[in-house]
Design an enzyme around this catalytic site. Structure first.
Site, PDB file in Angstrom:
ATOM      1  N   HIS A  71      -4.613  65.917  46.429  1.00 20.13           N
ATOM      2  CA  HIS A  71      -4.064  66.197  45.099  1.00 20.13           C
ATOM      3  C   HIS A  71      -4.818  67.309  44.366  1.00 20.13           C
ATOM      4  O   HIS A  71      -4.293  67.895  43.427  1.00 20.13           O
ATOM      5  CB  HIS A  71      -3.975  64.917  44.250  1.00 20.13           C
ATOM      6  N   ASP A 102      -4.546  61.020  50.936  1.00 17.18           N
ATOM      7  CA  ASP A 102      -4.964  61.959  49.891  1.00 17.18           C
ATOM      8  C   ASP A 102      -6.199  62.765  50.304  1.00 17.18           C
ATOM      9  O   ASP A 102      -7.121  62.961  49.525  1.00 17.18           O
ATOM     10  CB  ASP A 102      -5.217  61.216  48.565  1.00 17.18           C
ATOM     11  N   GLY A 166     -11.899  65.523  38.062  1.00 15.89           N
ATOM     12  CA  GLY A 166     -12.851  66.557  38.475  1.00 15.89           C
ATOM     13  C   GLY A 166     -13.833  66.024  39.507  1.00 15.89           C
ATOM     14  O   GLY A 166     -14.441  66.777  40.244  1.00 15.89           O
ATOM     15  N   SER A 168     -12.705  63.947  41.782  1.00 14.34           N
ATOM     16  CA  SER A 168     -11.859  63.741  42.956  1.00 14.34           C
ATOM     17  C   SER A 168     -12.318  64.621  44.106  1.00 14.34           C
ATOM     18  O   SER A 168     -12.527  65.819  43.929  1.00 14.34           O
ATOM     19  CB  SER A 168     -10.405  64.084  42.638  1.00 14.34           C
TER      20      SER A 168
END
Length: 187
Positions: A71, A102, A166, A168
């Site tokens: 993402h 992801d 941020g 992630s």
């Protein structure tokens, strides 16, 4: 003489045991110092070269691969990495994608210090998350593994460390500075 030799031997054994303990488990400062050069800021750019997404990532394997979340780079035109030295480099390619987990693997044009991957983690284990929440680079959040969840044959570690946008794609590390997982989402 025998008593002195016995004391010296006992002291040597004690020093060896303490050294082994010190090498086994690192504290948060040591984990951070060891892992920091491996963690990058991932910047997604639009057609004009303007930043539209921000996340974290880390070097793995041969040091020319960076793991982050899908993402973070989904829908961007190009990707840049900001290294811990401040240098910004262009990513030439995405070499692996797993949308359902992801995750993506980015090809890095220059070598970085790779992190080792842990085999497993246990509930109650101390962890440290490193990321770039809201662009605040190299932020650490200590915590522990508070649960282990399985969904669609994937295993997720529920952690108590604070994870913000941020962060992630950043590594979640054990006390040996090994990656137990990737910061992906928060509830």
């Amino acid at each position: 003489m025998m008593k002195r030799l016995s004391c010296v031997l006992m002291l040597a054994c004690l020093c060896f045991a303490l050294q082994r303990l010190a090498l086994a488990d690192l504290d948060a400062r040591q984990v951070f110092r060891q892992a920091r050069p491996s963690v990058v800021v991932v910047i997604g750019l639009d057609r004009r070269g303007d930043p539209i997404s921000l996340g974290s990532g880390f070097f793995i394997g041969d040091g020319k691969k960076v793991v982050t979340n899908h993402h973070v780079v989904d829908g961007v035109k190009s990707v840049q990495l900001k290294l811990f030295t401040g240098e910004i480099i262009d990513v030439p390619a995405i070499i692996g994608i797993n949308k359902s987990r992801d995750l993506v693997v980015l090809k890095a044009p220059s070598w970085g210090q790779p992190l080792n991957l842990a085999v497993t983690a246990e509930i109650g284990e101390d962890i440290l998350a490193i990321g770039n929440p809201q662009g605040l680079e190299a932020t650490i959040s200590p915590g522990l593994v508070s649960g282990i969840r399985t969904d669609d044959a994937a295993q997720y570690y529920q952690i108590t460390a604070a994870i913000s946008p941020g962060s992630s794609g950043g590594p979640v590390l054990n006390e040996k500075a090994e990656v137990i997982g990737v910061a992906t989402f928060y509830l």
